[in-house]
Design a protein around this motif. Structure first.
Motif, PDB file in Angstrom:
ATOM      1  N   ARG A 149      22.056 -45.195 -43.458  1.00 49.44           N
ATOM      2  CA  ARG A 149      22.280 -46.074 -42.313  1.00 49.44           C
ATOM      3  C   ARG A 149      21.270 -45.691 -41.250  1.00 49.44           C
ATOM      4  NH1 ARG A 149      24.214 -44.475 -36.899  1.00 49.44           N
ATOM      5  NH2 ARG A 149      24.675 -42.272 -37.109  1.00 49.44           N
ATOM      6  N   ASP A 150      20.770 -46.688 -40.550  1.00 48.47           N
ATOM      7  CA  ASP A 150      19.826 -46.454 -39.454  1.00 48.47           C
ATOM      8  C   ASP A 150      20.576 -46.235 -38.152  1.00 48.47           C
ATOM      9  OD1 ASP A 150      17.386 -46.590 -40.761  1.00 48.47           O
ATOM     10  OD2 ASP A 150      17.097 -48.727 -40.372  1.00 48.47           O
ATOM     11  N   ARG A 151      20.005 -45.412 -37.310  1.00 48.76           N
ATOM     12  CA  ARG A 151      20.459 -45.325 -35.926  1.00 48.76           C
ATOM     13  C   ARG A 151      19.812 -46.484 -35.165  1.00 48.76           C
ATOM     14  NH1 ARG A 151      20.186 -39.692 -37.071  1.00 48.76           N
ATOM     15  NH2 ARG A 151      22.201 -38.746 -36.617  1.00 48.76           N
ATOM     16  N   ALA A 152      20.316 -46.786 -34.001  1.00 52.11           N
ATOM     17  CA  ALA A 152      19.707 -47.815 -33.156  1.00 52.11           C
ATOM     18  C   ALA A 152      18.261 -47.409 -32.847  1.00 52.11           C
ATOM     19  CB  ALA A 152      20.497 -47.959 -31.861  1.00 52.11           C
ATOM     20  N   ALA A 154      20.898 -40.143 -44.517  1.00 53.14           N
ATOM     21  CA  ALA A 154      20.661 -40.550 -45.891  1.00 53.14           C
ATOM     22  C   ALA A 154      21.302 -39.592 -46.890  1.00 53.14           C
ATOM     23  CB  ALA A 154      19.157 -40.626 -46.151  1.00 53.14           C
ATOM     24  N   VAL A 155      21.759 -40.184 -47.997  1.00 51.32           N
ATOM     25  CA  VAL A 155      22.323 -39.432 -49.115  1.00 51.32           C
ATOM     26  C   VAL A 155      21.554 -39.860 -50.364  1.00 51.32           C
ATOM     27  CG1 VAL A 155      24.406 -38.935 -50.452  1.00 51.32           C
ATOM     28  CG2 VAL A 155      24.589 -39.405 -47.988  1.00 51.32           C
ATOM     29  N   PHE A 204      23.014 -49.465 -45.289  1.00 48.33           N
ATOM     30  CA  PHE A 204      24.367 -49.860 -44.910  1.00 48.33           C
ATOM     31  C   PHE A 204      24.406 -50.094 -43.404  1.00 48.33           C
ATOM     32  CE2 PHE A 204      24.850 -48.209 -49.063  1.00 48.33           C
ATOM     33  CZ  PHE A 204      25.915 -48.909 -49.617  1.00 48.33           C
ATOM     34  N   PRO A 205      25.283 -50.980 -42.941  1.00 51.14           N
ATOM     35  CA  PRO A 205      25.237 -51.386 -41.533  1.00 51.14           C
ATOM     36  C   PRO A 205      25.717 -50.339 -40.535  1.00 51.14           C
ATOM     37  CG  PRO A 205      27.034 -52.506 -42.660  1.00 51.14           C
ATOM     38  CD  PRO A 205      26.244 -51.772 -43.709  1.00 51.14           C
ATOM     39  N   ASP A 206      26.518 -49.379 -40.978  1.00 54.68           N
ATOM     40  CA  ASP A 206      27.061 -48.406 -40.029  1.00 54.68           C
ATOM     41  C   ASP A 206      27.537 -47.166 -40.777  1.00 54.68           C
ATOM     42  OD1 ASP A 206      29.701 -49.016 -41.064  1.00 54.68           O
ATOM     43  OD2 ASP A 206      29.678 -50.787 -39.780  1.00 54.68           O
TER      44      ASP A 206
END
Length: 161
Positions: free
Chosen positions: A129-132, A114-115, A83-85
């Motif tokens: 979602r990834d962190r920067a 993550a879930v 997901f983007p954010d």
């Protein structure tokens, strides 16, 4: 001859054998948030995000009515949906909780949040979602140092878009 994949390569889709096509369509549509883009009769369906031809293929060609396989056997561990954010990840978590999905795990990996849960056929699902990249933890040599820290699910749910 190059033995390394290009930096621009992406994983395009996953195709799953399921026991009940309608139930799986509902899960990937209503919980994950994908759109149904094509049906192949009553035996297969293709779902995606953003108008792509498909991110998830589902079929019952060899699996209609069959029980889930054992988690102890080799096979797919999970499919991960990026997901983007944090807000859209929180919204996806809310959809899962509202649908009565049992959350089987959650983690802050340093590089991502993550879930984890299972689809109706027992296939593992990760929403994350990834962190920067600039914020990813690294060791002295620059190697990524992922962790497995607790993730605050109530805080994530509070950010649901």
């Amino acid at each position: 001859m190059t033995t390394q994949a290009p930096d621009t390569m992406q994983i395009g889709h996953v195709h799953l054998q399921v026991s009940d096509l309608e139930r799986s369509i509902a899960f990937y549509r209503d919980v994950i948030g994908l759109s149904l883009v094509q049906r192949y009769g009553r035996q297969a369906a293709f779902l995606s995000a953003g108008g792509y031809h498909h991110h998830v293929g589902l079929n019952t060609w060899n699996s209609a009515g069959q029980p889930p396989g054992s988690k102890r056997h080799p096979g797919l561990f999970h499919t991960a949906f990026l997901f983007p954010d944090r807000a859209t990840l929180g919204a996806a978590l809310k959809r899962a909780v509202d649908a009565g999905v049992t959350i089987t795990g959650a983690a802050d990996h340093g590089v991502s949040e993550a879930v984890y849960f299972d689809d109706p056929d027992g296939n593992g699902v990760e929403i994350y979602r990834d962190r920067a990249r600039a914020d990813w933890p690294r060791d002295a040599e620059g190697m990524i140092e992922m962790v497995n820290a607790p993730l605050d699910l109530p805080a994530l749910l509070a950010e649901a878009a």
